[in-house]
Design an enzyme around this catalytic site. Structure first.
Site, short mmCIF file in Angstrom:
data_model
loop_
_atom_site.label_atom_id
_atom_site.label_comp_id
_atom_site.label_asym_id
_atom_site.label_seq_id
_atom_site.Cartn_x
_atom_site.Cartn_y
_atom_site.Cartn_z
CG ASP A 120 -2.00 1.01 1.19
OD1 ASP A 120 -1.70 2.19 0.93
OD2 ASP A 120 -3.17 0.65 1.41
CE LYS A 122 -2.30 11.79 -18.90
NZ LYS A 122 -3.61 11.16 -18.78
CG HIS A 130 2.41 9.79 -21.33
ND1 HIS A 130 1.64 9.80 -20.19
CD2 HIS A 130 1.57 9.39 -22.32
CE1 HIS A 130 0.41 9.43 -20.47
NE2 HIS A 130 0.34 9.17 -21.76
CE LYS A 163 0.91 8.99 -27.36
NZ LYS A 163 1.25 7.60 -27.65
CD GLU A 192 -8.34 7.30 -25.37
OE1 GLU A 192 -7.16 7.12 -25.06
OE2 GLU A 192 -9.23 7.60 -24.55
CG ASP A 231 -7.40 10.32 -18.91
OD1 ASP A 231 -6.29 10.18 -18.38
OD2 ASP A 231 -7.88 9.50 -19.71
CG HIS A 243 -2.58 13.55 -23.50
ND1 HIS A 243 -1.43 13.71 -22.76
CD2 HIS A 243 -3.01 12.28 -23.25
CE1 HIS A 243 -1.18 12.59 -22.10
NE2 HIS A 243 -2.12 11.71 -22.38
#
Length: 315
Positions: free
Chosen positions: A85, A138, A168, A172, A206, A225, A230
């Protein structure tokens, strides 16, 4: 940035979605190039052992990369695992033991932002933060106030030059190429404005659902998200003024200036939606209003983009 190299890599969230899709293939690629000569410690609360982590890494790389058994074995031998944990001091005691002689570890937090503070404090209490670096993924907090609080907690443990806040998506190649595509073509860049462009659309579509991440996703939603990180990074790469130099800080400043020029959103600029059946996903509240789809119309207050709407969609 100090020139001293880290001598161990610890990544929290080793059994999670980001590790499966991004981290294991990236580690494998680095290993193949001879760029990963240090122990790698995965940390998670999954009831796993080392062999299960290795099996997960193998499955990930087979699915996402050019798998070579010999090369994978080199990576597998570097892997270690700590199960526990993130709020339990014993987890960090076990991590300190797993690090062995390492004195300058790099801690990569591929976990929900709600756990960043607990992990940071656990690293400090166990001695794992001494001379270490920390990478935080993030989203960085839930809003402005929580981001400031998180910054304060991190600074209690790490100096500013040891903290790396990353997205991240910026790694790309297609995203990086947006800037090079513009900068390398003077004719194109001359027409890259509202006189020749009627509108800009950026869509991140997606083809899967929350994929077992209901508990995590219901805390975050599509906006936190992927939109406020992004998608805005892509908008910045497309719309920013080209920096006068190619160093990282100049590019960062150009992105920042573009984001500051985006007009504050109004309710009429936003659509939020939720896919049918989302509330039946494990871990999702039956009355959840978390969005799984978001669309926005952005207005950029600059001479280059006057009158040009920017549309972003994700879901």
């Amino acid at each position: 940035m100090a020139n001293t190299e880290s001598d161990a890599l610890v990544f929290f969230g080793a059994t999670g979605d980001l590790a499966y899709k991004q981290i294991f293939p990236a580690l494998y690629a680095l290993s193949k190039r001879g760029r990963l000569n240090l122990p790698i410690v995965g940390v998670a609360k999954a009831g796993w052992g080392l062999e299960q982590l290795r099996a997960r890494a193998k499955e990930s790389i087979e699915k996402h990369g050019d798998f070579d058994a010999g090369e994978f074995e080199k990576l597998a031998q570097r892997l270690r695992y700590v199960d526990g944990d993130y709020r339990d001091a014993k987890t960090f005691e076990a991590l300190r033991a797993a690090l062995g002689d390492a004195k300058r570890p790099l801690h990569y937090l591929a976990i929900p932002p709600a756990l960043f503070a607990s992990v940071s404090q656990g690293l400090a209490a166990s001695g794992c933060a001494k001379d270490a670096r920390v990478v935080v993924e993030k989203p960085f907090g839930r809003d402005y106030a929580s981001a400031r609080d998180l910054n304060r907690v991190l600074h209690e443990t790490f100096p500013e030059d040891a903290i790396y806040r990353i997205d991240h998506y910026l790694g790309k190649e297609p995203v990086q190429n947006l800037v090079y595509f513009r900068a390398a073509n003077a004719l194109l860049e001359a027409a890259w404005n509202g006189s020749h462009i009627a509108s800009v659309e950026v869509t991140m579509a997606e083809s899967f659902g929350v994929a077992g991440r209901g508990t995590l996703y219901d805390e975050i939603g599509a906006v936190r998200d992927v939109v406020q990180n992004h998608m805005l990074q892509v908008i910045a790469a497309v719309a920013m003024e080209l920096p006068t130099s190619h160093d990282d800080e100049a590019i960062r400043d150009a992105r920042g200036a573009l984001l500051q020029s985006i007009r504050p959103l109004t309710p009429g600029d936003i659509v939020r939606g939720q896919f049918d059946g989302y509330r039946n996903e494990p871990g999702v509240a039956p009355t959840s209003h978390t969005e799984t789809f978001a669309a926005m119309r952005l207005t950029i207050d600059s001479a280059r983009w006057k009158g040009v709407p920017f549309f972003i969609r994700a879901g």
